[in-house]
Write an enzyme that holds these catalytic residues in place. Structure first.
Site, short mmCIF file in Angstrom:
data_model
loop_
_atom_site.label_atom_id
_atom_site.label_comp_id
_atom_site.label_asym_id
_atom_site.label_seq_id
_atom_site.Cartn_x
_atom_site.Cartn_y
_atom_site.Cartn_z
N PHE A 141 35.04 40.07 41.02
CA PHE A 141 35.33 41.08 40.00
C PHE A 141 34.79 42.41 40.48
O PHE A 141 33.59 42.55 40.73
CB PHE A 141 34.70 40.73 38.64
CG PHE A 141 35.03 41.75 37.60
CD1 PHE A 141 36.31 41.82 37.05
CD2 PHE A 141 34.09 42.68 37.18
CE1 PHE A 141 36.64 42.80 36.11
CE2 PHE A 141 34.41 43.65 36.23
CZ PHE A 141 35.68 43.71 35.70
N ASP A 143 29.27 44.86 46.65
CA ASP A 143 29.39 45.28 45.26
C ASP A 143 28.17 44.74 44.52
O ASP A 143 28.10 43.57 44.18
CB ASP A 143 30.68 44.73 44.66
CG ASP A 143 30.87 45.15 43.20
OD1 ASP A 143 29.89 45.62 42.59
OD2 ASP A 143 31.99 45.01 42.67
N LYS A 195 26.24 49.74 36.27
CA LYS A 195 25.58 49.00 35.19
C LYS A 195 24.14 49.45 34.95
O LYS A 195 23.93 50.47 34.31
CB LYS A 195 25.72 47.50 35.43
CG LYS A 195 27.18 47.04 35.32
CD LYS A 195 27.37 45.59 34.92
CE LYS A 195 28.78 45.32 34.42
NZ LYS A 195 29.73 44.88 35.42
C1 LIG Z 1 31.08 45.37 35.84
C2 LIG Z 1 31.42 45.28 37.27
C3 LIG Z 1 32.28 46.21 37.90
C4 LIG Z 1 33.03 47.27 37.13
O1 LIG Z 1 32.21 48.17 36.47
P1 LIG Z 1 32.83 49.13 35.35
O2 LIG Z 1 31.68 50.03 34.98
O3 LIG Z 1 33.29 48.26 34.24
O4 LIG Z 1 33.96 49.87 35.96
C5 LIG Z 1 32.47 46.11 39.26
N1 LIG Z 1 31.88 45.14 39.98
C6 LIG Z 1 31.06 44.24 39.43
C7 LIG Z 1 30.39 43.20 40.28
C8 LIG Z 1 30.81 44.26 38.05
O5 LIG Z 1 30.02 43.33 37.49
#
Ligand SMILES: *Cc1c(COP(=O)(O)O)cnc(C)c1O
Length: 396
Positions: A130, A215, A244
């Protein structure tokens, strides 16, 4: 008219928070919830942390926003602190995780372009990944539920099973730019990569001139008890997406890179109207101040161990429900033998305990990083009460 004023893309539950305090949320009718979800790993300092609140209020009254056309003492200062604390030499600030991932993808492509290899444009990514909801970020996952109906998506991604080093290496060809991977998959089911996998990707990058793009939007920023999860593995990325927890609830993200990896990102190649504005930087400074207080990450680690032990002790008492505990620090997952979404709803509706579901029927446990023993004890009581009376539905 049947469509709701808020575009109905979320199946929203009945909890309607209007106030937060520490580890608790309060609904419209005053009900109190123990928040072990933290806005999905965002509210690192809990709700209403006085230092974060004051920093934002003071900055709002001083200077909220100016264009990135002007010099940014605020941005320079926070970027320098991140550079000093990590592998990175340079930082681009964004407003979200997906934008941080977008910047990471663009930085990786520009690196090979700057080296005279524009054909090396493909990032190898992983099943159940994700990376966010922009067209670029959904192109970087092969999860049908996020992609269906949005085609044509962006070319330049190849997909391998997560944690399968041989499969990832087998995808390397003349078009490969590097790997884009979450060290610990969040939405995909709270799955930590194995050390061999992450180290193997790093070695392949070094051998083939590829970029390791991590990520760490969910697993970074103290969540695992380390500043960043890759420190658990002894693996250093070339580029990293962060968001986050970095703003503690203020919308903030960042793309970090080494000088070499960022060599293509020269003036005019990328930008953002809001990214890194003074208000966001004030929030980021306040969160980082707290994370860098002596002993803070050690406390996250200690609370993580205690929480994990609590969960592991609970499994034998409810072994018809729970299978195993996954994760590190305060990024934990409880794998269930039945539908985790239904159990999360039960905890929320009947026991005022907020958790988040993830793929593979995992319950994500993501408390604010400021919890103490008393919150773990309260969590433990609520979770075991919830498990004791819960009747799973067969085959769901
Ligand atoms: C939440 C998340 C995203 C996306 O972040 P947004 O602020 O919703 O755009 C990308 N990568 C990971 C691993 C995430 O948990």
């Amino acid at each position: 008219m049947t469509i709701t004023a808020l575009m109905p893309v979320y199946p929203r539950c009945g909890v309607r928070p209007v106030r937060g305090e520490g580890v608790y949320l309060y609904g419209e009718d005053g009900q109190q919830f123990l928040d072990f979800a933290s806005g999905i790993a965002v509210n690192a300092l809990g709700h209403g942390h006085p230092k974060l609140v004051k920093a934002i209020a003071d900055q709002a009254a001083t200077l909220m926003h100016v264009s990135n056309l002007y010099g940014s003492p605020q941005g320079e200062h926070l970027a320098q602190r991140l550079v000093d604390a990590t592998f990175a030499d340079t930082v681009f600030f964004t407003n979200s995780g997906a934008e941080a991932v977008e910047c990471a993808i663009k930085t990786a492509r520009r690196y090979h372009y700057a080296n005279g290899n524009p054909e090396r444009h493909t990032l190898i990514t992983f099943n159940n990944a994700f990376h966010g909801r922009t067209l670029g970020a959904i192109s970087a996952t092969n999860q049908a539920k996020m992609r269906d109906g949005f085609e044509p998506l962006l070319p330049g991604f190849a997909y391998a099973p997560f944690d399968d080093l041989d499969a990832a290496l087998a995808l390397i060809d003349d078009n490969t730019a590097g790997f884009l991977v979450e060290p610990i998959q969040g939405e995909g089911g709270l799955r930590p990569a194995s050390p061999e996998f992450l180290r193997g990707l790093r070695e392949a990058c070094d051998k083939h001139g590829l970029l390791l793009v991590l990520d760490e939007v969910q697993c970074g920023y103290g969540r695992t008890g380390k500043f960043f999860a890759h420190e658990l593995y002894g693996v250093t990325p070339d580029i990293m997406a962060v968001a986050k927890g970095i703003g503690g609830g203020f919308p903030l993200g960042a793309c970090l890179a080494t000088e070499e990896a960022a060599k293509g990102m020269v003036a005019g190649t990328h930008g953002s109207t809001y990214g890194g504005n003074p208000l966001a930087m004030a929030a980021g400074e306040a969160v980082l101040d707290v994370l860098q207080e002596p002993g803070f990450l050690e406390q996250v680690e200690a609370m993580g161990q205690r929480l994990r032990a609590t969960l592991e002790q609970m499994i034998p008492n409810h072994d018809h429900l729970f299978e195993e505990v996954r994760g590190h620090g305060l990024m934990l997952g409880l794998k269930m033998k039945s539908d985790s979404r239904r159990f999360v709803a039960h905890c929320r509706d009947e026991h005022n305990l907020l958790l988040v579901s993830a793929g593979e029927n995992v319950v994500r446990i993501l408390p604010p990083l400021v919890i103490d023993e008393s919150h773990i004890a309260e969590f433990s009581t609520k979770l075991s009460d919830a498990a004791r009376v819960y009747v799973p539905v067969a085959d769901d």
